[in-house]
Design a protein around this motif. Structure first.
Motif, mmCIF file in Angstrom:
data_model
loop_
_atom_site.group_PDB
_atom_site.id
_atom_site.type_symbol
_atom_site.label_atom_id
_atom_site.label_comp_id
_atom_site.label_asym_id
_atom_site.label_seq_id
_atom_site.Cartn_x
_atom_site.Cartn_y
_atom_site.Cartn_z
ATOM 1 N N THR A 128 -42.381 4.069 11.505
ATOM 2 C CA THR A 128 -42.109 4.405 12.905
ATOM 3 C C THR A 128 -42.820 3.415 13.810
ATOM 4 O O THR A 128 -43.987 3.096 13.606
ATOM 5 C CB THR A 128 -42.603 5.819 13.276
ATOM 6 N N PHE A 129 -42.060 2.926 14.788
ATOM 7 C CA PHE A 129 -42.635 2.005 15.774
ATOM 8 C C PHE A 129 -42.454 2.623 17.147
ATOM 9 O O PHE A 129 -41.328 2.886 17.563
ATOM 10 C CB PHE A 129 -41.933 0.655 15.683
ATOM 11 N N MET A 130 -43.549 2.900 17.822
ATOM 12 C CA MET A 130 -43.537 3.546 19.137
ATOM 13 C C MET A 130 -42.610 4.768 19.134
ATOM 14 O O MET A 130 -41.758 4.918 20.009
ATOM 15 C CB MET A 130 -43.116 2.543 20.212
ATOM 16 N N GLY A 131 -42.781 5.577 18.110
ATOM 17 C CA GLY A 131 -42.025 6.824 18.043
ATOM 18 C C GLY A 131 -40.619 6.708 17.498
ATOM 19 O O GLY A 131 -39.947 7.714 17.314
ATOM 20 N N GLN A 132 -40.171 5.473 17.219
ATOM 21 C CA GLN A 132 -38.793 5.313 16.744
ATOM 22 C C GLN A 132 -38.760 5.004 15.251
ATOM 23 O O GLN A 132 -39.534 4.179 14.759
ATOM 24 C CB GLN A 132 -38.115 4.182 17.523
ATOM 25 N N ASN A 133 -37.873 5.642 14.545
ATOM 26 C CA ASN A 133 -37.733 5.428 13.113
ATOM 27 C C ASN A 133 -37.043 4.096 12.844
ATOM 28 O O ASN A 133 -35.855 3.946 13.099
ATOM 29 C CB ASN A 133 -36.928 6.587 12.514
ATOM 30 N N LEU A 134 -37.799 3.125 12.301
ATOM 31 C CA LEU A 134 -37.238 1.783 12.112
ATOM 32 C C LEU A 134 -36.256 1.710 10.943
ATOM 33 O O LEU A 134 -35.473 0.779 10.849
ATOM 34 C CB LEU A 134 -38.350 0.761 11.886
ATOM 35 N N LEU A 135 -36.315 2.671 10.044
ATOM 36 C CA LEU A 135 -35.445 2.590 8.864
ATOM 37 C C LEU A 135 -33.973 2.734 9.228
ATOM 38 O O LEU A 135 -33.089 2.358 8.475
ATOM 39 C CB LEU A 135 -35.838 3.654 7.834
ATOM 40 N N GLN A 136 -33.708 3.285 10.402
ATOM 41 C CA GLN A 136 -32.317 3.466 10.846
ATOM 42 C C GLN A 136 -31.793 2.242 11.599
ATOM 43 O O GLN A 136 -30.628 2.217 11.987
ATOM 44 C CB GLN A 136 -32.205 4.679 11.790
ATOM 45 N N VAL A 137 -32.693 1.282 11.865
ATOM 46 C CA VAL A 137 -32.340 0.183 12.765
ATOM 47 C C VAL A 137 -32.086 -1.089 11.956
ATOM 48 O O VAL A 137 -32.908 -1.456 11.119
ATOM 49 C CB VAL A 137 -33.497 -0.048 13.769
ATOM 50 N N PRO A 138 -30.938 -1.789 12.167
ATOM 51 C CA PRO A 138 -30.706 -3.040 11.447
ATOM 52 C C PRO A 138 -31.664 -4.144 11.898
ATOM 53 O O PRO A 138 -32.175 -4.112 13.021
ATOM 54 C CB PRO A 138 -29.259 -3.392 11.803
ATOM 55 N N ALA A 139 -31.874 -5.094 10.999
ATOM 56 C CA ALA A 139 -32.876 -6.145 11.224
ATOM 57 C C ALA A 139 -32.774 -6.791 12.607
ATOM 58 O O ALA A 139 -33.773 -6.944 13.307
ATOM 59 C CB ALA A 139 -32.744 -7.212 10.145
ATOM 60 N N HIS A 140 -31.551 -7.149 13.005
ATOM 61 C CA HIS A 140 -31.436 -7.900 14.246
ATOM 62 C C HIS A 140 -31.742 -7.046 15.473
ATOM 63 O O HIS A 140 -31.987 -7.577 16.550
ATOM 64 C CB HIS A 140 -30.058 -8.541 14.357
ATOM 65 N N LYS A 141 -31.735 -5.714 15.307
ATOM 66 C CA LYS A 141 -32.039 -4.856 16.461
ATOM 67 C C LYS A 141 -33.535 -4.569 16.550
ATOM 68 O O LYS A 141 -34.047 -4.275 17.632
ATOM 69 C CB LYS A 141 -31.276 -3.530 16.327
#
Ligand SMILES: Nc1ncnc2c1ncn2[C@@H]1O[C@H](COP(=O)(O)OP(=O)(O)O)[C@@H](O)[C@H]1O
Ligand SMILES: [Mg+2]
Lengths: 329, 233
Positions: free
Chosen positions: B59-72
């Motif tokens: 989690t980065f600043m409360g957001q789950n990074l595993l759902q986010v593609p690399a470029h985002k």
């Protein structure tokens, strides 16, 4: 800024080529054989420049460019012959069809890193050929005859210029930069926030579009479409053009496409030897100039005017500057 | 700011990260130290979305990074200076820096270019030179400068000391410290434990995919076992 400057350079080179073409036309217009060669040179320019966008600028490896040409050729021919659609619209339909096929081939394969695209494009071109052979309505293995001969030098030349202008503008735009970054280092590009798959697909589909356009022009020039016109060997011809001209050089592709068209016409009598000659030329280029005649550079006025100066510098032991292909490891 | 929980990464059959948990607080320099093959780069690749973890949370600043593609992930404010620098060898220094700002909506880069050139005057002198012709130290500066063009909230760096002469390593590390002092949080991965501990606030020690020790960098630097294993004295 350098960017606007380089944008101006390409039209300058094209005008130069136009003058050259006009000169040739003036000299040869009484001879339809020579006119045909000029037409072929322009169509091959479209093919080489569009393949260069995929292979040279985006760093992918497509080896089925003739397949897209075939799709565009047959779709445009069907539009003209069966539906009596106006020539330019028929060409557009062919190009769009090739682009759609490019999308279908590209999306699954370009998500993967590695050489999947080469295998997929090779297989795809063969599939297209087999499909065409088996459709009796478009002549099957006998070829599709009676296509109206609408293509003339005006159109081939205009479309060649158009292709060069569109693709060189694209390469110098922000999405074009993203393609370059993907070519240079896909992982690094992704870590800059470039959606590598997206830009690979954009370049691939654009390349397919123009290849389809080239196909439409070709069959309306020759009045015939034949499955043997779009084989793997044809794809190899286009690959050779971009390797000789330099991957990542638009003016290199233009020059090599025109040059190779003329040379292979001249060698037509020695058809069996043609592949041998190609191989020899390729091996020589690989040995002496692996980056192609122009490397990643473009021909420019300053460059041409400076040739004597450069030759002089060349004799000195040290040659400075230039783009060198070392990697950052 | 960044929370990593029970992260497991596999490369085929190789279990590269065996459930690691750590966090980075805003404003800090946090370092992951460990020998070659410990899993440091894999951790950073998982954070940047370049490898998919089998299980765990990031989690980065409360957001789950595993759902986010690399470029985002980049546009969320996480910038990655990859191992081996990976600058664009055939693009000029200026073009490399412009690529760094690729995801930025505003294209007014002059101020940021000025800022980067002020920090790395050597890059300004070589702005028209292509990346591949720079020296190792300059390439590292370019890689850092390129990442800074995004104005990241979190700067993730993979072995910035790799292959550099000791003097240059010291220069790079003092620059990293400066970047941190001006407000960028830093996650630093290093084999060079000595240098990393000298600028970090907090440190984790990674051994074959597991975190074996953690603590304030100053304390770890003094600890007997760490000194034996990683500092060589
Ligand atoms: N692409 C890969 N494929 C298979 N195994 C890998 C790959 N990358 C790393 N590994 C393995 O994962 C482990 C951790 O590697 P890495 O994260 O690169 O370590 P470090 O950065 O600490 O040197 C090592 O055992 C390494 O061999
Ligand atoms: Mg590593």
């Amino acid at each position: 800024m350098t960017r606007t400057k380089s944008l101006l350079k390409v039209p300058v080179v094209m005008v130069a080529l136009a003058l050259l073409y006009l000169g040739l036309i003036a000299g040869f217009s009484h001879n339809p054989y020579y006119m045909q060669i000029l037409n072929m040179a322009a169509i091959n320019t479209i093919m080489a420049v569009s393949l260069n966008l995929i292979n040279g600028f985006t760093g992918q490896f497509s080896i089925g460019h003739a397949g897209f040409m075939g799709v565009g050729a047959y779709v445009a021919a069907v539009c003209s012959v069966f539906y009596k659609i106006p020539y330019l619209v028929a060409l557009l339909c062919g190009a769009l069809a090739a682009a759609v096929v490019g999308l279908v081939v590209g999306i699954p394969t370009l998500r993967l890193k590695g050489d999947y695209l080469a295998i997929a494009t090779l297989g795809f071109a063969e599939i297209i050929r087999v499909i065409i052979v088996n459709i009796q309505k478009v002549g099957g293995p006998r070829g599709f005859l009676g296509i109206p001969p609408y293509t003339n030098l005006l159109w081939t030349y205009l479309f060649a210029v158009g292709t060069v202008v569109v693709i060189s503008n694209f390469v110098n735009s922000s999405p074009g930069r993203a393609c370059l970054a993907v070519r240079e280092d896909e992982v690094a590009a992704e870590s800059m926030g470039v959606n590598a798959t997206k830009y690979k697909v954009i370049a691939f589909v654009m390349g397919a579009f123009f290849a389809g356009l080239g196909g439409g022009l070709l069959v309306h020039l020759l009045s015939i479409a034949h499955p043997t016109m779009f084989t793997f060997l044809k794809s190899v011809d286009f690959l050779i053009m971009i390797v000789v001209g330099g991957q990542g050089s638009i003016t290199g592709s233009v020059t090599a496409a025109s040059f190779i068209t003329v040379i292979s016409e001249a060698l037509r009598k020695f058809e069996v030897w043609r592949m041998l000659a190609y191989s020899l030329v390729l091996i020589m280029i690989m040995l002496t100039r692996p980056q192609g005649l122009l490397g990643g550079k473009e021909l420019t006025w300053e460059g041409i005017v400076n040739v004597p100066g450069r030759l002089r510098r060349f004799r000195l032991p040290k040659v400075g500057g230039g783009r060198v292909g070392t990697t950052g490891h | 700011m960044l929370e990593v929980k029970d992260l497991n990464v596999f490369y085929g059959g190789i279990h590269a990260l065996k459930g690691i948990t750590f966090s980075v607080r805003e404003g800090q320099v946090v370092t992951l130290i460990g020998a070659n093959g410990a899993g440091k780069s894999t951790t950073l690749r998982a954070i940047s979305g370049l490898v998919k973890p089998r299980s765990g949370e990031i989690t980065f600043m409360g957001q789950n990074l595993l759902q986010v593609p690399a470029h985002k992930i980049v546009s969320l404010g996480v910038s990655h200076v990859p191992e081996g620098r990976r600058i664009f060898a055939n693009l000029t220094v200026l073009e490399n820096l412009e690529m760094g700002a690729y995801t930025r909506k505003d294209k007014n880069l002059d101020e940021d270019l000025k800022r980067v050139f002020k920090r790395f005057p050597r890059l300004e002198e070589r702005r028209r030179q292509v990346g591949g012709t720079l020296s190792g130290g300059e390439q590292q500066m370019l890689a850092i400068g390129r990442a800074l063009m995004l104005k990241p909230k979190l700067l993730v760096m993979d072995e910035p000391s790799m292959g550099l002469a000791p003097l240059l390593v010291r220069e790079i590390f003092s620059i990293i410290k400066e970047i941190n002092e001006q407000g960028t949080t830093i996650l630093l991965v290093e084999q060079n434990a000595h240098m990393a501990l000298s600028i970090a606030d907090y440190a984790y020690v990674l051994e074959t995919g597991r975190i074996v020790t953690e603590g304030p960098a100053e304390e770890l630097a003094k600890s007997e076992s760490i000194r034996k294993a990683y500092l060589g004295h």
